[in-house]
Write an enzyme that holds these catalytic residues in place. Structure first.
Site, PDB file in Angstrom:
ATOM      1  CG  ASP A  50      -0.667   0.150   2.284  1.00  0.00           C
ATOM      2  OD1 ASP A  50       0.877   0.005   2.594  1.00  0.00           O
ATOM      3  OD2 ASP A  50      -1.105   0.134   3.318  1.00  0.00           O
ATOM      4  CG  ASP A  89       0.147  -4.397   2.466  1.00  0.00           C
ATOM      5  OD1 ASP A  89       0.268  -4.703   2.930  1.00  0.00           O
ATOM      6  OD2 ASP A  89       1.580  -3.317   2.105  1.00  0.00           O
ATOM      7  CE  LYS A 119       3.670  -5.857   3.961  1.00  0.00           C
ATOM      8  NZ  LYS A 119       2.823  -4.763   4.342  1.00  0.00           N
ATOM      9  CD  GLU A 121      -0.112  -1.053   7.989  1.00  0.00           C
ATOM     10  OE1 GLU A 121      -0.457  -0.455   9.420  1.00  0.00           O
ATOM     11  OE2 GLU A 121       0.723  -0.625   7.101  1.00  0.00           O
ATOM     12  CD  GLU A 184       7.184  -0.643   8.401  1.00  0.00           C
ATOM     13  OE1 GLU A 184       7.084  -1.148   8.075  1.00  0.00           O
ATOM     14  OE2 GLU A 184       7.574   0.810   7.606  1.00  0.00           O
TER      15      GLU A 184
HETATM   16  O1  KIV Z   1       3.825  -0.915   1.701  1.00  0.00           O
HETATM   17  C1  KIV Z   1       4.343  -1.640   1.391  1.00  0.00           C
HETATM   18  O2  KIV Z   1       5.259  -1.671   0.778  1.00  0.00           O
HETATM   19  C2  KIV Z   1       5.406  -2.156   2.734  1.00  0.00           C
HETATM   20  C3  KIV Z   1       6.974  -2.870   3.136  1.00  0.00           C
HETATM   21  C4  KIV Z   1       6.846  -3.846   4.014  1.00  0.00           C
HETATM   22  C5  KIV Z   1       7.612  -2.500   2.146  1.00  0.00           C
HETATM   23  O3  KIV Z   1       4.206  -2.642   3.593  1.00  0.00           O
END
Ligand code: KIV
Length: 267
Positions: A50, A89, A119, A121, A184
């Site tokens: 993202d 993401d 992915k 968060e 991160e």
């Molecule tokens: O959005 C992104 O690029 C990320 C990183 C881990 C590079 O989440």
């Protein structure tokens, strides 16, 4: 070996790389050309991050990018990549409005693109969401530590040092079925401890060399993005400068009547 002959990297392949002690490589791509380039470079994983909100759309944070926009970019990347595992993401709020909506959104990513995983968060509160996704066969990479989607609440991007909470969140993600965990902006020692505490691979960004793999934004790695440069970013080439020189040469040659010459014209 030609790209066609190379086999697609799968989720179990990524998990096994940790046990085999093989470092995992991952970078971002947002379009067909860059995705093809990364695949030719034999990256293990490609992330449609993202971060495209900042890198491609020129926004200040990752918050504005929508699910439809993520899918638009992921479709191009998925079509280009033949070898790497492609992870997409889940954008801000696309996995926080109830399990049913989350399943629908993540399902759209897998149905409408040729990508293999999502992915998200993750704080401790996302364990149930990860469990719901993985239980229907949607592979999940968790993203622990600095969570850029929470930048407004945090005030600014900060190194994350709450060791007990970070370890608990990573373990909860693992036991909910995440196949891998991005770490991160976590201090080296804590990232190492998390990496030893979980059996799935950790992929570090700003979290030191002890992680099982590394990820960065490709535009940073190539020296294309000249905005904010965090401490953990290393330019492996200076494409912005090289591109600027090329573009200035083009302008000069057109202005001086040097280009196009005979070699680049038809008679
Ligand atoms: O959005 C992104 O690029 C990320 C990183 C881990 C590079 O989440």
């Amino acid at each position: 070996m030609t790209k066609e002959a190379m086999q697609r990297i799968t989720i179990p392949d990524i998990v096994e790389m940790k046990a085999a002690g093989k470092k995992i490589t991952m970078l971002t791509a947002y379009d067909f050309l860059m995705a093809e380039l990364l695949d030719d470079a034999e990256l293990d994983m490609i992330l449609v991050g993202d971060s495209l909100a900042m890198v491609v759309q020129g926004r200040d944070t990752t918050l504005p990018v929508t699910l439809d926009q993520m899918i638009y970019h992921a479709e191009m990347v998925g079509r280009a990549v033949k070898h790497a595992l492609v992870v997409v993401d889940m954008p801000f709020l696309s996995f926080n409005l109830g399990i049913e909506k989350t399943l629908e959104s993540a399902g759209r990513v897998l149905k409408e693109t040729a990508c293999q995983a999502v992915k998200l968060e993750a704080g401790p509160e996302q364990a149930e969401t990860i469990q719901a996704l993985t239980s229907v066969g949607i592979p999940v990479m968790a993203h622990v530590g600095l969570r850029p989607q929470s930048v407004l609440a945090m005030g600014r991007y900060r190194v994350q040092r709450d060791k007990a909470q970070l370890i608990a969140t990573a373990k909860a993600a693992e036991s909910s079925g995440a196949f891998s965990i991005v770490l991160e902006c976590i201090p080296v020692e804590i990232a190492e401890e998390i990496t030893s505490a979980v059996s799935v691979p950790t992929i570090g960004i700003g979290s030191g060399p002890g992680c099982d793999g590394q990820v960065l934004v490709t535009h940073d790695v190539l020296g294309l993005f000249d905005g904010f440069k965090p401490r953990f970013v290393k330019h492996f080439s200076e494409m912005r400068q090289q591109s600027l020189q090329g573009l200035k040469s083009y302008c000069r040659e057109v202005r001086e009547g040097i280009f196009p010459d005979d070699e680049h014209s038809f008679r």
